[in-house]
Design an enzyme around this catalytic site. Structure first.
Site, PDB file in Angstrom:
ATOM      1  CB  THR A 123      -0.915  -0.001   1.247  1.00  0.00           C
ATOM      2  OG1 THR A 123      -1.431   1.301   1.455  1.00  0.00           O
ATOM      3  CG2 THR A 123      -0.153  -0.396   2.510  1.00  0.00           C
ATOM      4  CG  ASP A 124      -1.096   5.024  -0.918  1.00  0.00           C
ATOM      5  OD1 ASP A 124      -1.637   4.356  -0.020  1.00  0.00           O
ATOM      6  OD2 ASP A 124      -1.673   5.972  -1.498  1.00  0.00           O
ATOM      7  CD  GLU A 125      -3.250   3.561   4.496  1.00  0.00           C
ATOM      8  OE1 GLU A 125      -3.053   3.586   5.724  1.00  0.00           O
ATOM      9  OE2 GLU A 125      -4.352   3.316   3.987  1.00  0.00           O
ATOM     10  CE1 TYR A 151      -3.455  -2.524   5.794  1.00  0.00           C
ATOM     11  CE2 TYR A 151      -3.253  -0.174   5.350  1.00  0.00           C
ATOM     12  CZ  TYR A 151      -3.395  -1.466   4.893  1.00  0.00           C
ATOM     13  OH  TYR A 151      -3.464  -1.717   3.535  1.00  0.00           O
ATOM     14  CE  LYS A 155      -0.322  -4.599   2.986  1.00  0.00           C
ATOM     15  NZ  LYS A 155      -0.786  -5.941   2.502  1.00  0.00           N
ATOM     16  CE1 TYR A 208     -12.631   8.699  12.447  1.00  0.00           C
ATOM     17  CE2 TYR A 208     -11.884   7.748  10.381  1.00  0.00           C
ATOM     18  CZ  TYR A 208     -12.310   7.598  11.683  1.00  0.00           C
ATOM     19  OH  TYR A 208     -12.398   6.357  12.230  1.00  0.00           O
ATOM     20  CG  ASN A 250     -11.172  11.441   3.319  1.00  0.00           C
ATOM     21  OD1 ASN A 250     -10.699  10.919   2.305  1.00  0.00           O
ATOM     22  ND2 ASN A 250     -10.682  11.226   4.527  1.00  0.00           N
TER      23      ASN A 250
HETATM   24  N1  LIG Z   1      -8.381  -1.266  -0.177  1.00  0.00           N
HETATM   25  C1  LIG Z   1      -7.412  -0.437  -0.547  1.00  0.00           C
HETATM   26  O1  LIG Z   1      -7.671   0.721  -0.854  1.00  0.00           O
HETATM   27  C2  LIG Z   1      -5.984  -0.922  -0.613  1.00  0.00           C
HETATM   28  C3  LIG Z   1      -5.006  -0.068  -1.146  1.00  0.00           C
HETATM   29  C4  LIG Z   1      -3.698  -0.530  -1.262  1.00  0.00           C
HETATM   30  C5  LIG Z   1      -3.384  -1.786  -0.843  1.00  0.00           C
HETATM   31  N2  LIG Z   1      -4.330  -2.594  -0.308  1.00  0.00           N
HETATM   32  C6  LIG Z   1      -3.939  -3.959   0.080  1.00  0.00           C
HETATM   33  O2  LIG Z   1      -4.655  -4.838  -0.763  1.00  0.00           O
HETATM   34  C7  LIG Z   1      -4.930  -6.064  -0.085  1.00  0.00           C
HETATM   35  C8  LIG Z   1      -6.405  -6.363  -0.141  1.00  0.00           C
HETATM   36  O3  LIG Z   1      -7.122  -5.274   0.444  1.00  0.00           O
HETATM   37  P1  LIG Z   1      -8.709  -5.270   0.489  1.00  0.00           P
HETATM   38  O4  LIG Z   1      -9.138  -3.871   0.536  1.00  0.00           O
HETATM   39  O5  LIG Z   1      -9.237  -6.167  -0.566  1.00  0.00           O
HETATM   40  O6  LIG Z   1      -8.959  -5.934   1.918  1.00  0.00           O
HETATM   41  P2  LIG Z   1     -10.207  -6.699   2.471  1.00  0.00           P
HETATM   42  O7  LIG Z   1     -10.188  -6.468   3.944  1.00  0.00           O
HETATM   43  O8  LIG Z   1     -11.440  -6.388   1.704  1.00  0.00           O
HETATM   44  O9  LIG Z   1      -9.884  -8.234   2.186  1.00  0.00           O
HETATM   45  C9  LIG Z   1      -8.900  -8.941   2.876  1.00  0.00           C
HETATM   46  C10 LIG Z   1      -9.185 -10.430   2.711  1.00  0.00           C
HETATM   47  O10 LIG Z   1      -8.134 -11.135   3.386  1.00  0.00           O
HETATM   48  C11 LIG Z   1      -8.721 -12.183   4.165  1.00  0.00           C
HETATM   49  N3  LIG Z   1      -7.838 -12.457   5.306  1.00  0.00           N
HETATM   50  C12 LIG Z   1      -7.615 -11.669   6.385  1.00  0.00           C
HETATM   51  N4  LIG Z   1      -6.765 -12.301   7.227  1.00  0.00           N
HETATM   52  C13 LIG Z   1      -6.440 -13.479   6.644  1.00  0.00           C
HETATM   53  C14 LIG Z   1      -5.583 -14.546   7.011  1.00  0.00           C
HETATM   54  N5  LIG Z   1      -4.902 -14.545   8.160  1.00  0.00           N
HETATM   55  N6  LIG Z   1      -5.468 -15.594   6.161  1.00  0.00           N
HETATM   56  C15 LIG Z   1      -6.160 -15.625   5.004  1.00  0.00           C
HETATM   57  N7  LIG Z   1      -7.001 -14.649   4.615  1.00  0.00           N
HETATM   58  C16 LIG Z   1      -7.128 -13.593   5.424  1.00  0.00           C
HETATM   59  C17 LIG Z   1     -10.079 -11.640   4.589  1.00  0.00           C
HETATM   60  O11 LIG Z   1     -10.972 -12.702   4.946  1.00  0.00           O
HETATM   61  C18 LIG Z   1     -10.508 -10.877   3.338  1.00  0.00           C
HETATM   62  O12 LIG Z   1     -11.195 -11.728   2.459  1.00  0.00           O
HETATM   63  C19 LIG Z   1      -4.393  -5.873   1.332  1.00  0.00           C
HETATM   64  O13 LIG Z   1      -3.134  -6.466   1.399  1.00  0.00           O
HETATM   65  C20 LIG Z   1      -4.281  -4.373   1.493  1.00  0.00           C
HETATM   66  O14 LIG Z   1      -3.257  -4.041   2.395  1.00  0.00           O
HETATM   67  C21 LIG Z   1      -5.632  -2.185  -0.175  1.00  0.00           C
END
Ligand SMILES: NC(=O)c1ccc[n+]([C@@H]2O[C@H](COP(=O)([O-])OP(=O)(O)OC[C@H]3O[C@@H](n4cnc5c(N)ncnc54)[C@H](O)[C@@H]3O)[C@@H](O)[C@H]2O)c1
Length: 343
Positions: A123-125, A151, A155, A208, A250
């Protein structure tokens, strides 16, 4: 190619499965997901092609090792994570277990069973935030890691570990760091779906602080296309930023959704700011654009309209989340379509 996709019952992972099924119908896809509160098996009922699903925790080293021994994957894309910043502030431990140790368990298995590529979804975070009054600044892949929440720290730790596995063991790793995603199948706790759903139900929409925090938004399908490209053309050991230069505050995002739905801005309710709330994210995605030829296709206004429309047309998907039936195992089994094999 036999591809393992972790976290595929979540937002981006499921969209990635659907994307890969369209673009590479000949690939053998296997999904594992622990089905935490964020994992919705109902989402995977929409899979268009063959998909095998195992309910599995990525931090369960033994289960992961047995799976890899049995399946012999060509590549792994790790989406599985605890992903919600607010939850990480309340309960950081599970973020460390899943996001760090889970990633490590997967990489160990990749190492042991000779998997040809491990792609880490980051993530960009991990770069922290930028000041609001410096629109000229953005993060590139060499920007320092400077995290703000448990979080983002978890990451970042996983990213560093992945690079260490590349350097120390020669594990063929790539990493992508993407900005804020939006689109279909996003869990209702996140800003865009929360706003749409609360607006539809006439409930107040929490924003927020003063709502001026800025995020760089990308339509989820553009993220999926970028990951597919990195998987096939990315250079081992490299980090790629993914972003679409669609910065919005936001508050503006919320206002746009209300306007799209014809709802009143009186629904907006400013709430106490999140501790450590990042002010501004901005991603410089020049590297993936020039090295791999990736470009985002969806403009923010258009993507937001498509997303609002999706939530309007898929009311039962989010209602089942709100009323909790999505976690009912009987439902899970009765909902299995011909395409999805559950283990
Ligand atoms: N949503 C965003 O804007 C965003 C941006 C950049 C990066 N990301 C990254 O992308 C990835 C997916 O994000 P998302 O928004 O789809 O998240 P999400 O929370 O919608 O989905 C996460 C999934 O991972 C599963 N999970 C959690 N813990 C687990 C474990 N221990 N073992 C197996 N499965 C597990 C959950 O059941 C869920 O289905 C993450 O790694 C997140 O850090 C998200």
């Amino acid at each position: 190619m036999k591809l393992l996709i972790t976290g595929g019952a979540g937002f981006i992972g499921s969209n990635f499965i659907f994307y890969m099924q369209q673009v590479h119908p000949d690939y053998e896809l296997v999904c594992i997901d622990a089905l935490t509160y964020a994992g919705n098996p109902e989402t995977l009922e929409r899979a268009q092609g063959q998909l095998r699903f195992f309910k599995m925790d990525i931090s369960d080293k033994d289960a992961i090792s047995s799976l890899f021994e049995e399946e012999r994957f060509d590549a792994v894309v790790n989406f599985a994570a605890e992903s919600h910043v607010d939850r990480s502030i309340e309960h950081p431990e599970v973020f460390l277990t899943t996001n760090i140790l889970g990633t490590q368990a997967l990489m160990e298995a990749c190492r042991r069973f000779g998997v040809g590529r491990f792609h880490q979804i980051s993530t960009d975070e991990v770069y922290g935030d930028l000041p609001l009054d410096r629109p000229d600044l953005s993060f590139d892949e060499d920007s320092p890691i400077h995290t703000s929440s448990p979080y983002s720290a978890s990451k970042a730790a996983a990213d560093l570990l992945a690079l260490a596995y590349y350097r120390t063991y020669g594990l063929p790793v790539t990493i992508s760091r993407c900005s804020n995603n939006y689109g279909p199948f996003q869990f209702p706790e996140k800003l865009i779906p929360l706003t749409i759903i609360n607006a539809l139900r006439g409930k107040s929409i929490p924003v927020y602080g003063n709502g001026l925090n800025r995020r760089d938004w990308i339509y989820v399908e553009d993220h999926c296309a970028a990951v597919d490209l990195i998987l096939h053309k990315g250079k081992i050991g490299e980090v790629y930023n993914i972003g679409s230069s669609s910065e919005q505050s936001n508050l503006d995002v919320v206002r746009s959704i209300l306007s799209e739905l014809g709802k009143s801005e009186a629904l907006i309710s400013f709430v106490t700011d999140r501790p450590g709330h990042d002010l501004r994210y901005a991603i410089n995605a020049r590297k993936i654009q020039t090295a791999l030829g990736w470009k985002p296709k969806t403009e923010f206004d258009n993507g937001l309209r498509k997303t609002v429309d999706w939530y309007l047309k898929n009311q039962s998907w989010w209602e089942n989340i709100l009323n909790g039936t999505y976690r009912n195992p009987a439902r899970l089994l009765s909902g299995v379509g011909a395409q999805l094999t559950l283990f």
